[in-house]
Design a protein around this motif. Structure first.
Motif, PDB file in Angstrom:
ATOM      1  N   TYR A   1      17.718   3.847   9.722  1.00  0.00           N
ATOM      2  CA  TYR A   1      16.893   2.845  10.408  1.00  0.00           C
ATOM      3  C   TYR A   1      15.984   3.529  11.419  1.00  0.00           C
ATOM      4  O   TYR A   1      14.795   3.209  11.527  1.00  0.00           O
ATOM      5  N   VAL A   2      16.554   4.470  12.181  1.00  0.00           N
ATOM      6  CA  VAL A   2      15.767   5.197  13.188  1.00  0.00           C
ATOM      7  C   VAL A   2      14.673   6.019  12.495  1.00  0.00           C
ATOM      8  O   VAL A   2      13.518   6.020  12.919  1.00  0.00           O
ATOM      9  N   ASN A   3      15.036   6.700  11.419  1.00  0.00           N
ATOM     10  CA  ASN A   3      14.066   7.494  10.669  1.00  0.00           C
ATOM     11  C   ASN A   3      12.955   6.604  10.120  1.00  0.00           C
ATOM     12  O   ASN A   3      11.766   6.933  10.227  1.00  0.00           O
ATOM     13  N   ALA A   4      13.324   5.479   9.536  1.00  0.00           N
ATOM     14  CA  ALA A   4      12.335   4.560   8.958  1.00  0.00           C
ATOM     15  C   ALA A   4      11.405   4.024  10.039  1.00  0.00           C
ATOM     16  O   ALA A   4      10.195   3.911   9.825  1.00  0.00           O
ATOM     17  N   ARG A   5      11.956   3.708  11.186  1.00  0.00           N
ATOM     18  CA  ARG A   5      11.122   3.197  12.272  1.00  0.00           C
ATOM     19  C   ARG A   5      10.110   4.250  12.714  1.00  0.00           C
ATOM     20  O   ARG A   5       8.949   3.929  12.964  1.00  0.00           O
ATOM     21  N   GLY A   6      10.536   5.501  12.778  1.00  0.00           N
ATOM     22  CA  GLY A   6       9.609   6.575  13.131  1.00  0.00           C
ATOM     23  C   GLY A   6       8.482   6.695  12.121  1.00  0.00           C
ATOM     24  O   GLY A   6       7.308   6.818  12.496  1.00  0.00           O
ATOM     25  N   ARG A   7       8.818   6.647  10.848  1.00  0.00           N
ATOM     26  CA  ARG A   7       7.800   6.708   9.781  1.00  0.00           C
ATOM     27  C   ARG A   7       6.847   5.524   9.882  1.00  0.00           C
ATOM     28  O   ARG A   7       5.635   5.680   9.742  1.00  0.00           O
ATOM     29  N   LEU A   8       7.427   4.355  10.090  1.00  0.00           N
ATOM     30  CA  LEU A   8       6.637   3.128  10.148  1.00  0.00           C
ATOM     31  C   LEU A   8       5.698   3.145  11.352  1.00  0.00           C
ATOM     32  O   LEU A   8       4.523   2.797  11.235  1.00  0.00           O
ATOM     33  N   ARG A   9       6.210   3.545  12.500  1.00  0.00           N
ATOM     34  CA  ARG A   9       5.379   3.570  13.714  1.00  0.00           C
ATOM     35  C   ARG A   9       4.233   4.579  13.565  1.00  0.00           C
ATOM     36  O   ARG A   9       3.104   4.304  13.977  1.00  0.00           O
ATOM     37  N   LYS A  10       4.503   5.711  12.948  1.00  0.00           N
ATOM     38  CA  LYS A  10       3.445   6.701  12.691  1.00  0.00           C
ATOM     39  C   LYS A  10       2.384   6.102  11.776  1.00  0.00           C
ATOM     40  O   LYS A  10       1.184   6.220  12.031  1.00  0.00           O
TER      41      LYS A  10
ATOM     42  N   GLU B   1       0.835  -1.201   0.000  1.00  0.00           N
ATOM     43  CA  GLU B   1       0.000   0.000   0.000  1.00  0.00           C
ATOM     44  C   GLU B   1       0.873   1.255   0.000  1.00  0.00           C
ATOM     45  O   GLU B   1       1.729   1.409   0.857  1.00  0.00           O
ATOM     46  N   LYS B   2       0.635   2.143  -0.926  1.00  0.00           N
ATOM     47  CA  LYS B   2       1.420   3.381  -1.006  1.00  0.00           C
ATOM     48  C   LYS B   2       0.729   4.463  -0.165  1.00  0.00           C
ATOM     49  O   LYS B   2       0.171   5.415  -0.686  1.00  0.00           O
ATOM     50  N   THR B   3       0.811   4.269   1.151  1.00  0.00           N
ATOM     51  CA  THR B   3       0.150   5.171   2.090  1.00  0.00           C
ATOM     52  C   THR B   3       1.100   5.719   3.148  1.00  0.00           C
ATOM     53  O   THR B   3       0.676   6.426   4.057  1.00  0.00           O
ATOM     54  N   LEU B   4       2.351   5.414   3.028  1.00  0.00           N
ATOM     55  CA  LEU B   4       3.371   5.852   3.980  1.00  0.00           C
ATOM     56  C   LEU B   4       4.024   7.125   3.444  1.00  0.00           C
ATOM     57  O   LEU B   4       4.234   7.255   2.237  1.00  0.00           O
TER      58      LEU B   4
END
Length: 170
Positions: free
Chosen positions: A153-162, A35-38
């Protein structure tokens, strides 16, 4: 997390941030990875979780390419052949395309394999090699590795968690 300034700190930063990211990735339902929703890497764009992992994999493999070329006394095109530092959005798009046909579970394995090879690369270095002198421009080898591993990795995790929170994914 503080910016690493030693081999031990760099290894810890990579391992810790990677483990936390992989834990969050493991809870994304398989049917939602495309899904292109991130929030995308380019302003006002949307990407998928698959694209996010493709981006990280692309950068990790690029770090390995830089080191392989340097070790072979070959020139290195930073950040990548055909791309300048002011074209990172276009490079992100390239990474999405490079891995678009790789199934998500296989992409996760490729990402983990690239990270493991970076750990091996770091293990072969000492603090002086990693942080004692500039490796690219004003940046040490350790800093260049960190810029393209633990920091994203930290940035991606923040995006993913949001994204997970917005989409009701535990």
């Amino acid at each position: 997390m503080a910016v690493p300034t030693s081999k031990a700190e760099l290894l810890e930063a990579i391992e810790t941030s990677f483990a936390k990211l992989m834990q969050d990735l493991s809870t994304v339902p398989a049917g939602r990875t495309a899904e292109k929703t991130l929030e995308g890497h380019v302003r006002d764009t949307r990407i998928s979780v698959h694209d996010l992992v493709a981006y990280l994999t692309g950068w990790n493999e690029l770090v390995l390419k830089w080191h392989a070329r340097r070790d072979a006394d070959l020139p290195v095109d930073f950040p990548e052949t055909g791309y300048a530092w002011n074209q990172l959005g276009a490079l992100a798009q390239k990474f999405y395309a490079d891995y678009e046909d790789v199934p998500f579970d296989a992409l996760l394995r490729r990402f983990a394999d690239a990270k493991a090879l970076i750990i091996e690369l770091i293990e072969r270095q000492d603090d002086a090699a990693l942080y004692g002198e500039p490796w690219y421009g004003a940046y040490t080898m350790g800093r260049m590795i960190q810029f393209n591993t633990s920091s994203p990795y930290v940035n991606a995790r923040g995006r993913l968690r949001k994204w997970k929170k917005e989409n009701g994914i535990a």
